[in-house]
Write an enzyme that holds these catalytic residues in place. Structure first.
Site, short mmCIF file in Angstrom:
data_model
loop_
_atom_site.label_atom_id
_atom_site.label_comp_id
_atom_site.label_asym_id
_atom_site.label_seq_id
_atom_site.Cartn_x
_atom_site.Cartn_y
_atom_site.Cartn_z
N ASN A 9 3.90 -2.65 2.73
CA ASN A 9 2.54 -2.30 2.30
C ASN A 9 2.63 -2.05 0.80
O ASN A 9 3.13 -1.02 0.37
CB ASN A 9 2.07 -1.04 3.05
CG ASN A 9 0.77 -0.50 2.49
OD1 ASN A 9 0.06 -1.18 1.76
ND2 ASN A 9 0.46 0.75 2.83
N LYS A 11 0.31 -1.60 -1.38
CA LYS A 11 -0.70 -0.70 -1.96
C LYS A 11 -1.25 -1.31 -3.26
O LYS A 11 -1.34 -2.54 -3.36
CB LYS A 11 -0.11 0.70 -2.18
CG LYS A 11 0.58 1.22 -0.92
CD LYS A 11 0.93 2.67 -0.97
CE LYS A 11 1.58 3.08 0.35
NZ LYS A 11 1.82 4.51 0.44
N HIS A 96 -5.33 3.24 7.03
CA HIS A 96 -4.24 3.87 6.30
C HIS A 96 -4.71 5.24 5.80
O HIS A 96 -5.88 5.40 5.43
CB HIS A 96 -3.80 2.99 5.12
CG HIS A 96 -2.52 3.48 4.51
ND1 HIS A 96 -2.51 4.54 3.63
CD2 HIS A 96 -1.24 3.11 4.68
CE1 HIS A 96 -1.25 4.79 3.28
NE2 HIS A 96 -0.46 3.94 3.91
N GLU A 98 -4.41 6.69 3.10
CA GLU A 98 -5.01 6.70 1.77
C GLU A 98 -6.47 6.24 1.81
O GLU A 98 -7.29 6.69 1.02
CB GLU A 98 -4.15 5.84 0.82
CG GLU A 98 -2.85 6.56 0.48
CD GLU A 98 -1.65 5.67 0.24
OE1 GLU A 98 -1.81 4.47 -0.01
OE2 GLU A 98 -0.51 6.19 0.32
N GLU A 168 2.30 7.30 10.77
CA GLU A 168 2.69 7.66 9.40
C GLU A 168 2.29 9.11 9.13
O GLU A 168 1.12 9.37 8.77
CB GLU A 168 1.99 6.75 8.39
CG GLU A 168 2.32 5.28 8.56
CD GLU A 168 2.10 4.50 7.28
OE1 GLU A 168 3.08 3.94 6.78
OE2 GLU A 168 0.98 4.50 6.75
N GLY A 174 5.25 8.50 0.62
CA GLY A 174 5.45 8.52 -0.83
C GLY A 174 6.06 9.82 -1.36
O GLY A 174 6.09 10.04 -2.56
N SER A 213 8.12 7.14 3.65
CA SER A 213 9.42 7.23 2.97
C SER A 213 10.55 6.63 3.79
O SER A 213 11.69 7.10 3.73
CB SER A 213 9.73 8.68 2.59
OG SER A 213 8.75 9.17 1.70
P1 PGA Z 1 6.01 4.94 1.59
O1 PGA Z 1 4.57 4.44 2.14
O2 PGA Z 1 7.04 4.10 2.31
O3 PGA Z 1 5.98 4.67 0.13
O4 PGA Z 1 6.13 6.38 1.94
C1 PGA Z 1 4.38 4.08 3.48
C2 PGA Z 1 2.93 3.75 3.72
O5 PGA Z 1 2.06 4.46 3.16
O6 PGA Z 1 2.59 2.80 4.44
#
Ligand code: PGA
Length: 254
Positions: A9, A11, A96, A98, A168, A174, A213
């Protein structure tokens, strides 16, 4: 047997050059993983045409990071499932954290996106997960069940035959704080139990990815858990060696 998926992903990241470099670097590991694990990249909409150009003919799949609920019309700034399908997307991430957080998407809106994606033959990747405060208050299952229930209410449990779930925990995204394999496995198995209360066959077959992460170091142990069927990878999908190592971890556990 559930075939694991390693899904990037990206982003809001990338340039024309980095898209070309990364996709070219991922084609070979994806081809080698074929038959054991699936590999996909979800990219910003503006780059999906380029991803298609570089990945076409390989076993690397691609998808979008979001989609609209409409197929066309006066919805400025959106990308429809029909458009994403035309550009060869297999997957569409929906819900997601976000998007839920920054764009105030409700469980019902996410369910509508899930349905719109499926209507065009895309496989929705439904993201679910709790905040740190909810985790501390032991509300994880209440949160993820409500997120799942909204989709079950709108689309029916059978819709999960053609869908992927990504658990998640928001506190792990992140932040460098990966959920321990024990925590992740426990939530994944409870998600499967919950789905089983609607349909045992669907529950046994649906792939549940872990995200937050997940990196080259943590992937092997996470992927060795019984109910973890691969990962949704943010930061580490922007680095070719790291993402390749994660693909290899999925293959090793397939
Ligand atoms: P990350 O993001 O691996 O950078 O923690 C995962 C995601 O938001 O899909």
């Amino acid at each position: 047997m559930r075939k694991p998926i390693v899904m990037g992903n990206w982003k809001l990241n990338g340039t024309k050059q980095s898209v070309a470099d990364l996709i070219k670097a991922f084609v070979e590991p994806a081809n080698q993983a074929f038959g054991k694990a699936e590999v996909a990249i979800c990219a910003p909409a503006i780059f999906i045409g380029s991803v298609e150009q570089y990945a076409q003919g390989s076993k690397l799949q691609w998808g979008s990071e979001d989609c609209d609920i409409h197929d066309s019309g006066a919805y400025t700034g959106e990308n429809s499932p029909a458009m994403l399908k035309e550009f060869g997307c297999t997957y569409a991430i929906v819900g997601h954290s976000e998007r839920r957080g920054y764009h105030h998407e409700s469980n019902e809106e996410v369910a509508a996106k899930f349905k719109a994606a499926q209507n065009q033959g895309l496989i929705p990747v439904l993201c679910i997960g709790e905040s740190e405060a909810e985790f501390e208050a032991q509300k994880t299952m209440d949160v993820v069940k409500a997120e799942l229930k909204a989709v079950i209410d709108l689309c029916g449990i059978a819709a999960f035959k053609q869908a992927v779930i990504a658990y998640e925990p928001i506190w792990a995204i992140g932040t460098g704080k990966t959920a321990t394999p024990e925590i992740a496995q426990s939530v994944h198995s409870q998600i499967r139990e919950y789905l089983k209360s609607f349909d045992a066959e669907v529950a046994a077959g649906v792939r549940i990815l872990y995200g937050g992460s997940c990196n080259a170091k943590t992937a092997p142990e996470l992927f060795s858990q019984q109910d973890i069927d691969g990962g949704l990878i943010g930061g580490a999908s922007l680095k070719a060696p790291d993402f390749t190592a994660i693909i290899n971890a999925a293959v090793a556990n397939a």
